[in-house]
Design an enzyme around this catalytic site. Structure first.
Site, PDB file in Angstrom:
ATOM      1  N   GLY A 133       0.826  -1.199   0.000  1.00 15.20           N
ATOM      2  CA  GLY A 133       0.000   0.000   0.000  1.00 15.20           C
ATOM      3  C   GLY A 133       0.860   1.249   0.000  1.00 15.20           C
ATOM      4  O   GLY A 133       0.609   2.206  -0.724  1.00 15.20           O
ATOM      5  N   MET A 183       5.121   2.731   1.621  1.00 15.71           N
ATOM      6  CA  MET A 183       6.401   2.362   2.223  1.00 15.71           C
ATOM      7  C   MET A 183       7.022   3.587   2.874  1.00 15.71           C
ATOM      8  O   MET A 183       7.162   4.633   2.248  1.00 15.71           O
ATOM      9  CB  MET A 183       7.343   1.789   1.152  1.00 15.71           C
ATOM     10  CG  MET A 183       8.726   1.483   1.659  1.00 15.71           C
ATOM     11  SD  MET A 183       8.702   0.208   2.951  1.00 15.71           S
ATOM     12  CE  MET A 183      10.136   0.684   3.896  1.00 15.71           C
ATOM     13  N   GLU A 184       7.426   3.411   4.141  1.00 16.70           N
ATOM     14  CA  GLU A 184       7.827   4.519   5.002  1.00 16.70           C
ATOM     15  C   GLU A 184       9.260   4.983   4.827  1.00 16.70           C
ATOM     16  O   GLU A 184       9.930   5.370   5.791  1.00 16.70           O
ATOM     17  CB  GLU A 184       7.615   4.121   6.468  1.00 16.70           C
ATOM     18  CG  GLU A 184       8.534   3.011   6.986  1.00 16.70           C
ATOM     19  CD  GLU A 184       7.961   1.615   6.863  1.00 16.70           C
ATOM     20  OE1 GLU A 184       8.419   0.715   7.577  1.00 16.70           O
ATOM     21  OE2 GLU A 184       7.042   1.422   6.030  1.00 16.70           O
ATOM     22  N   ASN A 185       9.790   5.016   3.596  1.00 21.27           N
ATOM     23  CA  ASN A 185      11.140   5.517   3.389  1.00 21.27           C
ATOM     24  C   ASN A 185      11.297   6.887   4.043  1.00 21.27           C
ATOM     25  O   ASN A 185      10.453   7.773   3.854  1.00 21.27           O
ATOM     26  CB  ASN A 185      11.437   5.645   1.892  1.00 21.27           C
ATOM     27  CG  ASN A 185      11.002   4.422   1.112  1.00 21.27           C
ATOM     28  OD1 ASN A 185      11.475   3.330   1.336  1.00 21.27           O
ATOM     29  ND2 ASN A 185      10.065   4.630   0.196  1.00 21.27           N
ATOM     30  N   GLU A 244       2.139   5.755   7.698  1.00 23.88           N
ATOM     31  CA  GLU A 244       3.512   5.908   7.208  1.00 23.88           C
ATOM     32  C   GLU A 244       4.246   7.033   7.936  1.00 23.88           C
ATOM     33  O   GLU A 244       5.447   6.920   8.209  1.00 23.88           O
ATOM     34  CB  GLU A 244       3.506   6.168   5.697  1.00 23.88           C
ATOM     35  CG  GLU A 244       2.811   5.101   4.863  1.00 23.88           C
ATOM     36  CD  GLU A 244       3.295   3.690   5.153  1.00 23.88           C
ATOM     37  OE1 GLU A 244       4.495   3.500   5.458  1.00 23.88           O
ATOM     38  OE2 GLU A 244       2.469   2.759   5.087  1.00 23.88           O
ATOM     39  N   HIS A 296       5.626   6.067  11.239  1.00 20.07           N
ATOM     40  CA  HIS A 296       6.882   5.318  11.095  1.00 20.07           C
ATOM     41  C   HIS A 296       8.109   6.240  11.139  1.00 20.07           C
ATOM     42  O   HIS A 296       9.221   5.760  11.421  1.00 20.07           O
ATOM     43  CB  HIS A 296       6.901   4.576   9.765  1.00 20.07           C
ATOM     44  CG  HIS A 296       6.266   3.232   9.793  1.00 20.07           C
ATOM     45  ND1 HIS A 296       6.572   2.274  10.734  1.00 20.07           N
ATOM     46  CD2 HIS A 296       5.354   2.652   8.956  1.00 20.07           C
ATOM     47  CE1 HIS A 296       5.881   1.182  10.486  1.00 20.07           C
ATOM     48  NE2 HIS A 296       5.123   1.382   9.422  1.00 20.07           N
ATOM     49  N   GLU A 318       5.246  -2.088  12.865  1.00 18.70           N
ATOM     50  CA  GLU A 318       3.970  -2.093  12.163  1.00 18.70           C
ATOM     51  C   GLU A 318       2.765  -2.032  13.094  1.00 18.70           C
ATOM     52  O   GLU A 318       1.761  -1.402  12.781  1.00 18.70           O
ATOM     53  CB  GLU A 318       3.880  -3.316  11.251  1.00 18.70           C
ATOM     54  CG  GLU A 318       4.960  -3.362  10.172  1.00 18.70           C
ATOM     55  CD  GLU A 318       4.931  -2.148   9.239  1.00 18.70           C
ATOM     56  OE1 GLU A 318       3.965  -1.363   9.280  1.00 18.70           O
ATOM     57  OE2 GLU A 318       5.882  -1.989   8.466  1.00 18.70           O
TER      58      GLU A 318
END
Length: 853
Positions: free
Chosen positions: A256, A258-260, A293, A296, A315
């Site tokens: 869905g 991504m927490e870059n 996100e 995070h 998570e």
């Protein structure tokens, strides 16, 4: 599979040359390391990367690399040196190249029309497919990226662009150095992109990036990000740690989002919306994912789990925090009702014998990928919520703040969090939480009321809950500390809450004077991750006073009773008796909670009770829900509350999708033409159900209309609506077309598995879909990404028949998918569970509908 603790990376300087129109990219890496004594080889993770040259330098000068030795079973390369390195600082320089991948991991190719993009997805262990690295969370380092690409392209990475250099037809972007990060949080997106103007949350500039033409859909996401970031900074008591925040809509994306750090990537459907045509459910999902996100950024990025066995630390907290943040921003959305829906699959999976604990040992990258499931996310979030409810919000936040400050830019384990919470709470936390973390499953708490000395007492007995009624009684004998909050309905005055820590097999909870207690509900606000079973007297009292329960508790009651039916500890008739009481239900989420079990009945036993029986089931549902839908009408009134619009959609789904009520299907079919001409012809909340229902009887002409609408869609949600509806057609020729379409570029890789899952849910398509999966696996498997493979396998019990269980087991024994090994065991178990329940409920359903055999 683990690397030694030394050497350790300190800084990656990485110059990449990427042209998304070409099949390969190249990189130049200079890696600063801390090395120990007698280091004669450097082992780094690397997969599918071709090393062109390499050398090492230490305090004594340049050291030649004698050879580069691949270790394929470890997914590493060893740079074997001509001499041992001097202890201290060293530098590894590598020139390499790699393929622009097609499997949505590493640095991969994404398409939008004729445009091509390169994007990263490095979690869990795919940075090694992008550059040689120490690809484990504990090896945090700083990153300095530089990118050269054709001048028409833009690029986004973790750091802000500090300068650009134009040389002919190429441009080089220089990005700011990052704080310490784990490799899986590095990000790069390259291609023809446009960005929104920046909005600020405090000092942080926030932008949304997307393919050209979609910038107008960025407004809602920007608002969500600003509102979320402000609340998160306040909660953690620390400013956002990464300088700038870019939200990037990638046109093909496995997960869905991504927490870059500083450069969060998303599916387009979860970032870009048109507020005039988006449903409330879609808006809420976008807000929740953005908040998840951004949580995070502190909980996962700033403080990172030491190893993948503690993935839940990231998570579970982010999942819980997202609902908390959005609920604070938009209380009218009642996000905790959504949370109850989201965790229903976690209950279902954790009731199986082939479940797993929240904390689970991880020994390989495929095992790490397997853990991205509802146990890690939703069950983990339920544990966090239960802890906050037990300790109190202020104490819990104080402990979290202590934990974040203590481990910032470093790594932590679960025990570090428990210590911080114990210091804040000044009482033991580990003994309460450890059993929930380390053991699989969850408790069934059975409640019965007794009278003693004029006092009402609730006897709460616990055992482990299993969906399989044949599980041995001794296996069920288990106790764990359960923080319980019991709602007590008084004969007069306000309800009250009674708190208890149920630690033994039977716990007595004093409710108050007998004449003042009307009933008790075992799990107030559904705060605990338990199945609550009320005895006959309590259940009758609750059923007669159902609307006195809070909406989330009505959802819980429906879920608990259905789970008890599954486990053969409650009668189907008792659950079915609750359904007519929903005729006047105002909460759409409560109606949706009933829809799941009703849909299972419609799909499993109902086809086996004969044509008259199926008609009677349909008529029964119509008697309950059609009057409410007719009263609501198809068109919302001016300024009608969003909840009323969602309720109308929930009723439509019950009547159309579950009951397949002919009049409702006719009405949906009569409206699809107007919707195809104008996306404002229907209330946005009805668009999804109508598109799906109209496909069920759809002709070739309608299939073509859906294809055209999909290609010309103005929003990602609109495209997905028509794309997935291709799987709902029931004409055999159109089923075949949908299957063949799944192998073409018309369906992005990210959507292949969702489309096949939709087709497995379609009674007219499921068996042919399974044949297609088996017969065309060679063509299909490259389009089934590792992270989505488990979801496809998990949908196969829709085939129902024991014959198909045998085929599924045999096929995946000869075509193993490492990231779906656990999902396969669960799917085979679910075949058996569904068969047992179908056979057991058949006579019960016949009797309830007054049918004769």
């Amino acid at each position: 599979m683990r690397l030694p603790k030394v050497p350790r990376p300190e800084q990656y300087d990485l110059h990449l040359t990427v042209d998304p129109a070409k099949p390969r990219f190249s990189g130049e890496l200079q890696l600063a390391l801390e090395v120990g004594p007698d280091t004669r080889a450097l082992e780094l993770h690397a997969v599918d990367l071709e090393i062109d040259s390499s050398e090492v330098e230490d305090a004594q000068g340049v050291v030649k690399v004698a050879r580069v030795r691949p270790n394929p079973e470890r997914e590493t390369l060893s740079f074997v040196l001509e001499r041992a390195l001097a202890p201290g600082r060293a530098s590894l320089r590598v020139r390499y190249s790699g393929p622009l991948r097609g499997d949505l991991r590493g640095l991969y190719l994404a398409r939008s029309g004729k445009r091509r993009y390169a994007a990263t997805q490095l979690e869990a262990a795919d940075a090694r497919r992008f550059f040689p690295c120490f690809d484990e969370p504990e090896f945090k380092a700083r990153f300095q990226l530089k990118l050269t690409t054709p001048a028409k392209n833009r690029a986004v990475s973790n750091g802000a662009v500090t300068r650009t250099e134009r040389r002919g037809a190429r441009v080089t972007y220089h990005f700011a150095e990052t704080p310490k990060l784990s490799t899986y949080l590095v990000a790069l997106v390259v291609g023809e992109l446009e960005s929104s103007p920046p909005k600020r949350a405090g000092k942080t500039p926030i932008r949304v990036w997307c393919v050209p033409g979609k910038k107008k859909l960025a407004g809602f996401a920007l608002e969500c990000a600003v509102e979320s970031l402000r609340r998160l900074e306040k909660y953690f008591g620390l400013p956002y740690p990464y300088g700038k925040l870019d939200l990037i809509a990638v046109p093909d994306f496995e997960f869905g989002a991504m927490e870059n750090a500083g450069a969060v990537t998303f599916r387009e459907t979860l970032l870009l919306v048109d507020e005039k045509t988006v449903s409330l459910a879609e808006k809420k999902r976008v807000a929740e994912v953005i908040a998840h996100e951004l949580a995070h950024m502190w909980y996962g990025d700033l403080v990172t789990m030491a190893w993948w066995d503690d993935l839940w630390l990231n998570e579970a907290f982010a999942t819980w925090m997202a609902f908390k943040v959005v609920d604070d921003w938009k209380p009218e959305w009642e996000m905790w009702l959504d949370f109850e829906s989201h965790r229903a699959p976690a209950f279902a999976l954790d009731a199986m014998e082939n479940t797993h604990p929240i904390y689970v040992a991880v020994n390989s990258p495929s095992e790490a990928t397997e853990n991205f499931d509802v146990i890690t996310y939703e069950k983990g979030a339920s544990l966090v919520r239960m802890l906050e409810s037990w300790l109190g919000p202020n104490v819990f936040r104080a402990g979290v703040r202590r934990y974040i400050r203590r481990h910032r830019e470093s790594n932590a384990r679960a025990g570090d969090l428990w210590r911080a919470l114990e210091e804040a709470a000044k009482r033991p936390v580990t003994p309460v939480v450890a059993p929930w973390l380390e053991r699989p499953g969850f408790p069934l708490v059975s409640g019965r009321r007794v009278e003693r000395g004029g006092q009402a007492i609730l006897i709460a007995e616990q055992e482990r809950f299993f969906a399989n009624p044949k599980v041995d009684a001794n296996t069920r004998l288990e106790t764990r500390p359960i923080p319980l909050v019991v709602r007590v309905r008084k004969t007069r005055g306000k309800d009250k809450s009674v708190r208890a820590l149920a630690e033994s097999s039977a716990t007595e909870i004093a409710l108050g004077r007998s004449d003042e207690v009307r009933w008790a509900y075992l799990n107030a606000d559904e705060a605990s991750f338990i199945r609550a079973l009320h005895d006959g007297a309590l259940l009758r009292a609750l059923g007669q006073d159902l609307l006195r329960l809070r909406p989330v508790e009505r959802m819980g009651l429906l879920g608990h009773q259905w789970a008890a039916v599954r486990a053969s500890i409650a009668r189907l008739a008792d659950w079915l008796d609750l359904v007519p009481r929903l005729a006047s239900e105002s909460e759409p989420d409560v109606l949706a909670a009933a829809a799941g079990p009703l849909a299972w009945l419609a799909d499993h036993p109902v086809p086996h009770i004969g044509e008259r029986g199926a008609q009677r089931f349909q008529e029964w549902l119509a008697e309950v829900f059609a009057p409410a839908f007719e009263a609501a009408g198809w068109k919302p009134e001016k300024r009608e509350p969003e909840k009323a619009r969602q309720r109308r959609a929930a009723l439509l789904s019950l009547l159309g999708s579950v009951a397949e009520h002919p009049a409702t299907l006719d009405a949906a079919e009569s409206r699809i033409g107007a919707y195809l001409k104008s996306r404002t012809a229907l209330d946005a909340n009805l668009a999804g159900p109508v598109v799906e229902l109209a496909a069920r009887r759809g002709s070739k002409a309608r299939f073509e209309q859906y294809l055209r609408a999909m290609k010309a869609a103005r929003t990602p949600q609109e495209r997905t609506r028509f794309e997935l509806a291709l799987g709902s057609f029931r004409d055999p020729a159109l089923v075949e077309r949908a299957l063949e379409t799944s192998l073409t570029e018309l369906i992005p890789t990210q959507d292949v598995v969702p489309l096949l899952i939709r087709m497995l849910a379609n009674p007219a398509a499921r068996e042919r879909t399974w044949e297609f999966i088996r017969d065309r696996w060679k063509d299909l498997s490259p389009r089934v990404s590792p992270g989505l493979a488990g979801r496809l396998v998990g949908a196969l019990p829709a085939l129902q028949k024991p014959l198909y269980k045998q085929q599924v087991a045999a096929f995946f024994a000869s075509h193993p998918i490492p990231t779906a090994a656990r999902a396969l065991r669960q799917a085979l178990e679910r075949f058996d569970l569904d068969t047992e329940l179908r056979e057991r409920t058949l006579p019960e359903l016949r009797a309830y509908l007054h049918l004769t055999v």
